[in-house]
Write an enzyme that holds these catalytic residues in place. Structure first.
Site, PDB file in Angstrom:
ATOM      1  N   HIS A  72       1.008  12.023  -2.797  1.00 33.38           N
ATOM      2  CA  HIS A  72       0.580  10.459  -3.361  1.00 33.38           C
ATOM      3  C   HIS A  72      -0.497  10.594  -4.106  1.00 33.38           C
ATOM      4  O   HIS A  72      -1.039  11.641  -3.951  1.00 33.38           O
ATOM      5  CB  HIS A  72       0.478   9.539  -2.157  1.00 33.38           C
ATOM      6  CG  HIS A  72      -0.489   9.941  -1.123  1.00 33.38           C
ATOM      7  ND1 HIS A  72      -0.183  10.494   0.081  1.00 33.38           N
ATOM      8  CD2 HIS A  72      -1.896   9.541  -1.465  1.00 33.38           C
ATOM      9  CE1 HIS A  72      -1.228  10.830   0.504  1.00 33.38           C
ATOM     10  NE2 HIS A  72      -2.325   9.916  -0.156  1.00 33.38           N
ATOM     11  N   HIS A 131      -8.047  10.104  -4.387  1.00 31.01           N
ATOM     12  CA  HIS A 131      -7.657  11.186  -3.989  1.00 31.01           C
ATOM     13  C   HIS A 131      -6.388  11.369  -4.555  1.00 31.01           C
ATOM     14  O   HIS A 131      -5.561  10.482  -4.920  1.00 31.01           O
ATOM     15  CB  HIS A 131      -7.865  11.376  -2.545  1.00 31.01           C
ATOM     16  CG  HIS A 131      -7.116  10.540  -1.755  1.00 31.01           C
ATOM     17  ND1 HIS A 131      -7.262   9.279  -1.172  1.00 31.01           N
ATOM     18  CD2 HIS A 131      -5.804  10.552  -1.265  1.00 31.01           C
ATOM     19  CE1 HIS A 131      -6.683   8.891  -0.345  1.00 31.01           C
ATOM     20  NE2 HIS A 131      -5.480   9.605  -0.519  1.00 31.01           N
ATOM     21  N   GLU A 139      -5.676  16.038   8.593  1.00 29.74           N
ATOM     22  CA  GLU A 139      -6.032  16.154   7.147  1.00 29.74           C
ATOM     23  C   GLU A 139      -7.527  16.611   6.853  1.00 29.74           C
ATOM     24  O   GLU A 139      -8.381  16.834   7.649  1.00 29.74           O
ATOM     25  CB  GLU A 139      -6.138  14.720   6.526  1.00 29.74           C
ATOM     26  CG  GLU A 139      -7.018  13.768   6.944  1.00 29.74           C
ATOM     27  CD  GLU A 139      -7.389  12.565   6.433  1.00 29.74           C
ATOM     28  OE1 GLU A 139      -6.317  11.624   6.338  1.00 29.74           O
ATOM     29  OE2 GLU A 139      -8.187  12.328   5.698  1.00 29.74           O
ATOM     30  N   GLU A 158      -1.365   4.723  -3.506  1.00 30.46           N
ATOM     31  CA  GLU A 158      -2.113   4.158  -2.268  1.00 30.46           C
ATOM     32  C   GLU A 158      -3.315   3.552  -2.832  1.00 30.46           C
ATOM     33  O   GLU A 158      -4.059   4.033  -4.010  1.00 30.46           O
ATOM     34  CB  GLU A 158      -2.636   5.311  -1.387  1.00 30.46           C
ATOM     35  CG  GLU A 158      -3.675   5.068  -0.324  1.00 30.46           C
ATOM     36  CD  GLU A 158      -3.870   6.194   0.481  1.00 30.46           C
ATOM     37  OE1 GLU A 158      -3.449   7.345   0.499  1.00 30.46           O
ATOM     38  OE2 GLU A 158      -5.111   6.048   1.054  1.00 30.46           O
ATOM     39  N   GLN A 160      -6.632  15.685  -1.038  1.00 32.83           N
ATOM     40  CA  GLN A 160      -6.479  15.343   0.483  1.00 32.83           C
ATOM     41  C   GLN A 160      -5.295  16.247   0.966  1.00 32.83           C
ATOM     42  O   GLN A 160      -4.241  15.788   0.455  1.00 32.83           O
ATOM     43  CB  GLN A 160      -5.951  13.951   0.700  1.00 32.83           C
ATOM     44  CG  GLN A 160      -5.840  13.368   2.143  1.00 32.83           C
ATOM     45  CD  GLN A 160      -5.240  12.021   2.146  1.00 32.83           C
ATOM     46  OE1 GLN A 160      -4.367  11.591   1.660  1.00 32.83           O
ATOM     47  NE2 GLN A 160      -6.228  11.219   2.859  1.00 32.83           N
TER      48      GLN A 160
HETATM   49  C1  MC0 Z   1       9.593   8.948   0.304  1.00 34.24           C
HETATM   50  N1  MC0 Z   1      10.241   8.694  -1.024  1.00 34.24           N
HETATM   51  C2  MC0 Z   1       9.138   9.253  -1.827  1.00 34.24           C
HETATM   52  C3  MC0 Z   1       8.122   9.541  -1.329  1.00 34.24           C
HETATM   53  N2  MC0 Z   1       8.247   9.206   0.223  1.00 34.24           N
HETATM   54  N3  MC0 Z   1       9.006   9.005  -3.242  1.00 34.24           N
HETATM   55  C4  MC0 Z   1       7.809   9.659  -3.704  1.00 34.24           C
HETATM   56  N4  MC0 Z   1       6.901   9.972  -3.152  1.00 34.24           N
HETATM   57  C5  MC0 Z   1       6.875  10.174  -1.741  1.00 34.24           C
HETATM   58  N5  MC0 Z   1       5.978  10.310  -1.135  1.00 34.24           N
HETATM   59  C6  MC0 Z   1      11.290   8.078  -1.716  1.00 34.24           C
HETATM   60  C7  MC0 Z   1      12.668   8.942  -0.912  1.00 34.24           C
HETATM   61  O1  MC0 Z   1      12.814  10.142  -1.728  1.00 34.24           O
HETATM   62  C8  MC0 Z   1      13.656   8.073  -1.017  1.00 34.24           C
HETATM   63  O2  MC0 Z   1      14.281   8.144  -2.292  1.00 34.24           O
HETATM   64  C9  MC0 Z   1      13.019   7.082  -0.697  1.00 34.24           C
HETATM   65  O3  MC0 Z   1      11.626   6.819  -1.094  1.00 34.24           O
HETATM   66  C10 MC0 Z   1      13.074   6.417   0.683  1.00 34.24           C
HETATM   67  O4  MC0 Z   1      12.316   7.426   1.668  1.00 34.24           O
HETATM   68  P1  MC0 Z   1      12.811   7.849   2.850  1.00 34.24           P
HETATM   69  O5  MC0 Z   1      12.761   9.422   3.141  1.00 34.24           O
HETATM   70  O6  MC0 Z   1      14.125   7.261   3.360  1.00 34.24           O
HETATM   71  O7  MC0 Z   1      11.533   7.397   3.900  1.00 34.24           O
HETATM   72  P2  MC0 Z   1      11.386   5.916   4.177  1.00 34.24           P
HETATM   73  O8  MC0 Z   1      11.937   4.715   3.530  1.00 34.24           O
HETATM   74  O9  MC0 Z   1      11.345   5.864   5.738  1.00 34.24           O
HETATM   75  O10 MC0 Z   1       9.698   5.811   3.894  1.00 34.24           O
HETATM   76  C11 MC0 Z   1       9.261   6.000   2.467  1.00 34.24           C
HETATM   77  C12 MC0 Z   1       7.911   5.466   2.429  1.00 34.24           C
HETATM   78  C13 MC0 Z   1       6.885   5.948   3.750  1.00 34.24           C
HETATM   79  C14 MC0 Z   1       7.163   5.245   1.210  1.00 34.24           C
HETATM   80  C15 MC0 Z   1       8.036   3.744   2.987  1.00 34.24           C
HETATM   81  O11 MC0 Z   1       6.810   7.417   3.571  1.00 34.24           O
HETATM   82  C16 MC0 Z   1       5.626   5.151   3.789  1.00 34.24           C
HETATM   83  O12 MC0 Z   1       5.259   4.128   4.261  1.00 34.24           O
HETATM   84  N6  MC0 Z   1       4.742   5.854   3.196  1.00 34.24           N
HETATM   85  C17 MC0 Z   1       3.111   5.185   3.346  1.00 34.24           C
HETATM   86  C18 MC0 Z   1       2.514   5.964   4.451  1.00 34.24           C
HETATM   87  C19 MC0 Z   1       2.376   7.264   4.206  1.00 34.24           C
HETATM   88  O13 MC0 Z   1       2.752   7.901   3.255  1.00 34.24           O
HETATM   89  N7  MC0 Z   1       1.302   8.113   4.916  1.00 34.24           N
HETATM   90  C20 MC0 Z   1       1.054   9.494   4.947  1.00 34.24           C
HETATM   91  C21 MC0 Z   1      -0.042   9.609   4.350  1.00 34.24           C
HETATM   92  P3  MC0 Z   1      15.956   8.462  -2.465  1.00 34.24           P
HETATM   93  O14 MC0 Z   1      16.067   8.263  -3.879  1.00 34.24           O
HETATM   94  O15 MC0 Z   1      16.223   9.364  -1.684  1.00 34.24           O
HETATM   95  O16 MC0 Z   1      16.539   7.080  -1.472  1.00 34.24           O
HETATM   96  S1  MC0 Z   1      -1.645   8.951   5.238  1.00 34.24           S
HETATM   97  C22 MC0 Z   1      -2.937   8.801   3.984  1.00 34.24           C
HETATM   98  O17 MC0 Z   1      -2.724   9.183   3.031  1.00 34.24           O
HETATM   99  C23 MC0 Z   1      -4.275   8.340   4.897  1.00 34.24           C
HETATM  100  C24 MC0 Z   1      -4.593   9.087   5.966  1.00 34.24           C
HETATM  101  C25 MC0 Z   1      -5.303   8.254   3.737  1.00 34.24           C
HETATM  102  O18 MC0 Z   1      -5.022   8.497   2.567  1.00 34.24           O
HETATM  103  O19 MC0 Z   1      -6.492   7.911   4.213  1.00 34.24           O
END
Ligand code: MC0
Length: 146
Positions: free
Chosen positions: A84, A7, A43, A134, A60
């Protein structure tokens, strides 16, 4: 082995209005909806096509359920858009381990619950040329459910 695009995750402020846009503009219908409290999202999965390995590809659409969730924080900073991409695999555990061994940060020690009973993990966007990535192993028979 990563075998397909499972997705593309798209962050939005208003899930119902975004679903309606995709229905009215492209004719895509909702296949499944759910709330994932752990991830902080409401979602809708829009099924685009089946794939040769018996899986499928979806859009998604993701609306945050709280501001401090990953999607809530991302939306506040970037506005709506592609959040993502997700690759499908029959073995999320093995692929996550193999990719982690190459130096890419895998965000979860163990895969967690994803959409439609799937098992998911994420790779850090800073290690993937700016793309939050992912890995997904689908549940054996994801049923449409609203
Ligand atoms: C953050 N950054 C990204 C981003 N999110 N870059 C590209 N795409 C994204 N989606 C970048 C920010 O711009 C920043 O860069 C750096 O990463 C740190 O971001 P932050 O804003 O300080 O946030 P953190 O570090 O607290 O968290 C970022 C992180 C988090 C990726 C670790 O979002 C995470 O754990 N994501 C995985 C879970 C997730 O996204 N869940 C939602 C979908 P700079 O350069 O400014 O430092 S759930 C889903 O999809 C499920 C239901 C499913 O598929 O079944």
């Amino acid at each position: 082995m990563l075998t397909r695009i499972d997705h593309i995750g798209i962050a939005c402020f208003d899930l119902d209005r975004t679903v309606e846009f995709y229905r009215a503009t492209y004719g895509f219908e909702v296949f499944h909806t759910e709330v994932n409290e752990e991830q902080g999202v409401r979602e809708a999965m829009l099924k685009i096509n089946g794939t040769s390995d018996g899986g499928a590809s979806y859009l998604q659409l993701l609306e945050p359920t709280r501001e401090d969730s990953a999607v809530g924080k991302w939306l506040a900073k970037n506005g709506e858009g592609v959040h993502h991409i997700a690759f499908g695999t029959a073995d999320v555990d093995g692929d996550a381990r193999a990719i982690g061994d190459k130096g890419v940060r895998v965000l979860y020690d163990e895969p967690r619950r994803g959409s439609m009973g799937s098992r998911i993990t994420f790779l850090h966007p800073k290690d993937c040329h700016g793309v939050l990535t992912e890995l997904v192993t689908s549940a054996p028979r994801p049923e449409a459910e609203h």
